[in-house]
Design an enzyme around this catalytic site. Structure first.
Site, short mmCIF file in Angstrom:
data_model
loop_
_atom_site.label_atom_id
_atom_site.label_comp_id
_atom_site.label_asym_id
_atom_site.label_seq_id
_atom_site.Cartn_x
_atom_site.Cartn_y
_atom_site.Cartn_z
N CYS A 37 0.90 -1.14 0.00
CA CYS A 37 0.00 0.00 0.00
C CYS A 37 0.94 1.19 0.00
O CYS A 37 1.55 1.49 1.02
CB CYS A 37 -0.90 0.03 1.23
SG CYS A 37 -1.78 1.61 1.36
N CYS A 45 -0.42 4.10 2.46
CA CYS A 45 -0.39 3.93 3.92
C CYS A 45 -0.11 2.47 4.26
O CYS A 45 1.02 2.03 4.14
CB CYS A 45 -1.67 4.46 4.56
SG CYS A 45 -3.20 4.05 3.70
N SER A 46 -1.12 1.70 4.66
CA SER A 46 -0.82 0.31 5.06
C SER A 46 -2.06 -0.58 4.89
O SER A 46 -2.29 -1.46 5.71
CB SER A 46 -0.34 0.27 6.50
OG SER A 46 -1.31 0.86 7.34
N CYS A 47 -2.85 -0.38 3.83
CA CYS A 47 -4.07 -1.16 3.63
C CYS A 47 -3.71 -2.64 3.42
O CYS A 47 -2.88 -2.97 2.60
CB CYS A 47 -4.86 -0.62 2.46
SG CYS A 47 -5.37 1.09 2.75
#
Ligand code: FE
Length: 209
Positions: A115, A118-120
């Site tokens: 991602c 961000c951090s999906c």
């Protein structure tokens, strides 16, 4: 680590222990403050930990991979509609996994997921995102030099294997079906699931028997 023959590591380890106890103390203090103010119940934290230990973790994704490896019709349904397919296995989607998309590695194509924003991460299949997935350096490098990043994870692909990178987002979260390794013919799903790592389900590892 044994105390006697690792003197050179002491400084580092003491520092690690110190910061671990700092975070543990800080967490305990916050937890008791939240309880005191009635924001959480006495068993809230235990329930959350139990949930990620038993209900929502990478063992779910590994089950899905093992089924896809052993049931070609299931794999086709998984590729067509991942959310519907995982429901067949009794797995729930929901928050952080409303739109899951499976991509299948082949001997000539390797899929990797990041991602970049961000951090999906596909929580229903893999549980909590690990540190490396959120690391800004990883997110920047994986799209520019995927082979080098794979090397850092100890993976070396054939030079002619094409790499495809998928950018997970809040809208779509990708999930990799790795190649089934040779030497696993006749294995049952439980045994197959046991060799599938979290990293392999995001393309940062290959599965070996
Ligand atoms: Fe994200």
């Amino acid at each position: 680590m044994a105390k006697d023959n690792h003197d050179h590591d002491h400084e580092h380890h003491d520092h690690l222990r110190e910061s671990e106890s700092y975070y543990a103390a800080r967490t305990k203090a916050l937890e008791s403050l939240f309880r005191e103010k009635g924001l959480i119940g006495t068993d809230t934290v235990d329930r959350v930990i139990r949930f990620f230990d038993h209900d929502m973790g990478p063992f779910n994704g590994a089950k899905v991979v093992a089924r896809a490896w052993t049931d070609p019709a299931f794999k086709q349904r998984l590729l067509a509609n991942a959310n519907a397919a995982i429901a067949e296995l009794g797995l729930r989607d929901g928050i952080e996994g409303e739109n899951l998309k499976a991509v299948e590695c082949t001997p000539s194509v390797h899929h990797m997921v990041s991602c970049t924003l961000c951090s999906c991460w596909p929580w229903p299949l893999l549980g909590l995102p690990p540190y490396w997935f959120k690391d800004p350096v990883f997110r920047a490098r994986v799209v520019r030099e995927p082979r080098e990043v794979l090397g850092d994870f100890g993976v070396e692909l054939d030079a002619d294997t094409r790499i495809e990178i998928w950018d997970s987002s809040a809208q779509i979260r990708y999930f990799v079906i790795p190649n089934r390794p040779a030497g696993t013919e006749g294995w049952d799903e439980e045994k197959l699931a046991s060799i599938v790592s979290t990293e392999a389900m995001q393309g940062l590892d290959v599965v070996t028997a």
